[in-house]
Design an enzyme around this catalytic site. Sequence first.
Site, PDB file in Angstrom:
ATOM      1  N   SER A 139     -29.187 -87.553 -16.112  1.00  0.00           N
ATOM      2  CA  SER A 139     -29.496 -86.198 -15.647  1.00  0.00           C
ATOM      3  C   SER A 139     -30.461 -85.530 -16.619  1.00  0.00           C
ATOM      4  O   SER A 139     -30.466 -85.836 -17.824  1.00  0.00           O
ATOM      5  CB  SER A 139     -28.194 -85.388 -15.616  1.00  0.00           C
ATOM      6  OG  SER A 139     -28.470 -84.024 -15.414  1.00  0.00           O
ATOM      7  N   TYR A 152     -20.347 -83.005 -20.406  1.00  0.00           N
ATOM      8  CA  TYR A 152     -21.119 -83.705 -19.373  1.00  0.00           C
ATOM      9  C   TYR A 152     -22.519 -84.027 -19.886  1.00  0.00           C
ATOM     10  O   TYR A 152     -22.999 -85.158 -19.765  1.00  0.00           O
ATOM     11  CB  TYR A 152     -21.186 -82.842 -18.109  1.00  0.00           C
ATOM     12  CG  TYR A 152     -22.160 -83.345 -17.082  1.00  0.00           C
ATOM     13  CD1 TYR A 152     -21.891 -84.497 -16.350  1.00  0.00           C
ATOM     14  CD2 TYR A 152     -23.366 -82.677 -16.839  1.00  0.00           C
ATOM     15  CE1 TYR A 152     -22.789 -84.980 -15.417  1.00  0.00           C
ATOM     16  CE2 TYR A 152     -24.267 -83.140 -15.895  1.00  0.00           C
ATOM     17  CZ  TYR A 152     -23.981 -84.290 -15.181  1.00  0.00           C
ATOM     18  OH  TYR A 152     -24.878 -84.771 -14.258  1.00  0.00           O
TER      19      TYR A 152
HETATM   20  N1  LIG Z   1     -26.390 -83.445  -7.888  1.00  0.00           N
HETATM   21  C1  LIG Z   1     -27.145 -83.097  -8.919  1.00  0.00           C
HETATM   22  O1  LIG Z   1     -27.742 -82.003  -8.971  1.00  0.00           O
HETATM   23  C2  LIG Z   1     -27.297 -84.045 -10.085  1.00  0.00           C
HETATM   24  C3  LIG Z   1     -28.244 -83.733 -11.088  1.00  0.00           C
HETATM   25  C4  LIG Z   1     -28.386 -84.606 -12.147  1.00  0.00           C
HETATM   26  C5  LIG Z   1     -27.650 -85.772 -12.214  1.00  0.00           C
HETATM   27  N2  LIG Z   1     -26.747 -86.052 -11.235  1.00  0.00           N
HETATM   28  C6  LIG Z   1     -25.970 -87.294 -11.369  1.00  0.00           C
HETATM   29  O2  LIG Z   1     -25.996 -87.997 -10.147  1.00  0.00           O
HETATM   30  C7  LIG Z   1     -24.782 -88.709  -9.966  1.00  0.00           C
HETATM   31  C8  LIG Z   1     -24.184 -88.406  -8.615  1.00  0.00           C
HETATM   32  O3  LIG Z   1     -24.033 -87.021  -8.459  1.00  0.00           O
HETATM   33  P1  LIG Z   1     -23.742 -86.390  -7.032  1.00  0.00           P
HETATM   34  O4  LIG Z   1     -24.063 -84.954  -7.138  1.00  0.00           O
HETATM   35  O5  LIG Z   1     -24.366 -87.239  -5.965  1.00  0.00           O
HETATM   36  O6  LIG Z   1     -22.131 -86.539  -7.020  1.00  0.00           O
HETATM   37  P2  LIG Z   1     -21.099 -86.514  -5.822  1.00  0.00           P
HETATM   38  O7  LIG Z   1     -21.673 -85.854  -4.606  1.00  0.00           O
HETATM   39  O8  LIG Z   1     -19.837 -85.980  -6.391  1.00  0.00           O
HETATM   40  O9  LIG Z   1     -20.887 -88.087  -5.540  1.00  0.00           O
HETATM   41  C9  LIG Z   1     -20.217 -88.874  -6.487  1.00  0.00           C
HETATM   42  C10 LIG Z   1     -19.887 -90.225  -5.902  1.00  0.00           C
HETATM   43  O10 LIG Z   1     -19.055 -90.931  -6.843  1.00  0.00           O
HETATM   44  C11 LIG Z   1     -17.765 -91.186  -6.271  1.00  0.00           C
HETATM   45  N3  LIG Z   1     -16.774 -91.015  -7.330  1.00  0.00           N
HETATM   46  C12 LIG Z   1     -16.579 -89.932  -8.115  1.00  0.00           C
HETATM   47  N4  LIG Z   1     -15.548 -90.134  -8.957  1.00  0.00           N
HETATM   48  C13 LIG Z   1     -15.076 -91.380  -8.684  1.00  0.00           C
HETATM   49  C14 LIG Z   1     -14.003 -92.163  -9.191  1.00  0.00           C
HETATM   50  N5  LIG Z   1     -13.157 -91.695 -10.130  1.00  0.00           N
HETATM   51  N6  LIG Z   1     -13.788 -93.393  -8.683  1.00  0.00           N
HETATM   52  C15 LIG Z   1     -14.599 -93.879  -7.705  1.00  0.00           C
HETATM   53  N7  LIG Z   1     -15.637 -93.189  -7.197  1.00  0.00           N
HETATM   54  C16 LIG Z   1     -15.872 -91.954  -7.676  1.00  0.00           C
HETATM   55  C17 LIG Z   1     -17.621 -90.164  -5.117  1.00  0.00           C
HETATM   56  O11 LIG Z   1     -16.761 -90.605  -4.075  1.00  0.00           O
HETATM   57  P3  LIG Z   1     -15.187 -90.235  -4.043  1.00  0.00           P
HETATM   58  O12 LIG Z   1     -15.080 -88.771  -4.369  1.00  0.00           O
HETATM   59  O13 LIG Z   1     -14.716 -90.607  -2.679  1.00  0.00           O
HETATM   60  O14 LIG Z   1     -14.542 -91.104  -5.096  1.00  0.00           O
HETATM   61  C18 LIG Z   1     -19.078 -90.139  -4.620  1.00  0.00           C
HETATM   62  O15 LIG Z   1     -19.361 -91.285  -3.839  1.00  0.00           O
HETATM   63  C19 LIG Z   1     -23.875 -88.325 -11.137  1.00  0.00           C
HETATM   64  O16 LIG Z   1     -23.950 -89.351 -12.107  1.00  0.00           O
HETATM   65  C20 LIG Z   1     -24.506 -87.056 -11.675  1.00  0.00           C
HETATM   66  O17 LIG Z   1     -24.294 -86.909 -13.059  1.00  0.00           O
HETATM   67  C21 LIG Z   1     -26.545 -85.205 -10.169  1.00  0.00           C
END
Ligand SMILES: NC(=O)c1ccc[n+]([C@@H]2O[C@H](COP(=O)([O-])OP(=O)(O)OC[C@H]3O[C@@H](n4cnc5c(N)ncnc54)[C@H](OP(=O)(O)O)[C@@H]3O)[C@@H](O)[C@H]2O)c1
Length: 229
Positions: A139, A152
Amino acid sequence: MTYGSWALIAGGSQGIGEAFALNLAKKGLNLVLIARRIEQLEKLAEVIKANYGVEVKCISLDLAREDIVPKIQEGIGDLKIGVLVYNAAIIPIGDYFKSDLEEQLKVLNINCRVPTYLIDYFGRKMKDNGKGAIVLISSMAGLQGTPINVHYTATKAYNIVLAEGLWYELKDYGVDVITSITGATATPNYVATDPDKPGLFVPKPLKPNGSQEYFEEIRKETICDSRIC
Ligand SMILES: NC(=O)c1ccc[n+]([C@@H]2O[C@H](COP(=O)([O-])OP(=O)(O)OC[C@H]3O[C@@H](n4cnc5c(N)ncnc54)[C@H](OP(=O)(O)O)[C@@H]3O)[C@@H](O)[C@H]2O)c1
């Protein structure tokens, strides 16, 4: 195919993981998708199979478990994983000392310890096979310390530095390693934090598929509407 025919996405049911799944399937890779909620995984798997004709294996697994490697081995059998995408993360928002140590250790586990386990398991096999790719989702928050999500941001810095070092060590073995220094992205998780509330700097997020539509325009969309990118 450059890296083999199967990709595994840890955290592959929604948001950025979902976008990776769709795009890798579009390139013809078969997928192993891991997340906790099986219904979400299966819904996505159906969409992918119908649109791209690849195989999709869903594994419902909490990555916080101690025995994830044997559980994943059990789920994939003898499939050779050519691409590993580590996408799952815990993203707590709030003052560091308002949460307890247990919560901080959970963040450290999912964001740092678990990818280390998976890199150890799959990375060794890739190195022995002479091909593979590892993608760590980091990120922009990992580029400097930030209040409100102190731990984080530190874990995301870990991901960047880990990928840089591994990239160098593995580059002569046919294994590519990259980290995605992701900016604000309108995923279900991001939208759930109600990021447009006043008072904080609010970045304008992209959609997980990279299109340049802003949050205001897309927040009304259902997850389903954004599935095919
Ligand atoms: N969105 C942003 O603005 C942003 C910005 C910078 C970086 N990122 C990075 O991008 C990545 C994804 O973010 P996102 O916003 O797409 O997140 P998200 O919508 O919460 O999706 C996370 C995914 O991981 C799974 N997951 C979470 N905890 C888990 C666990 N304990 N065991 C198995 N699966 C798990 C979730 O499914 P389940 O809940 O069904 O387990 C889901 O498929 C992260 O690494 C985050 O740091 C995001």
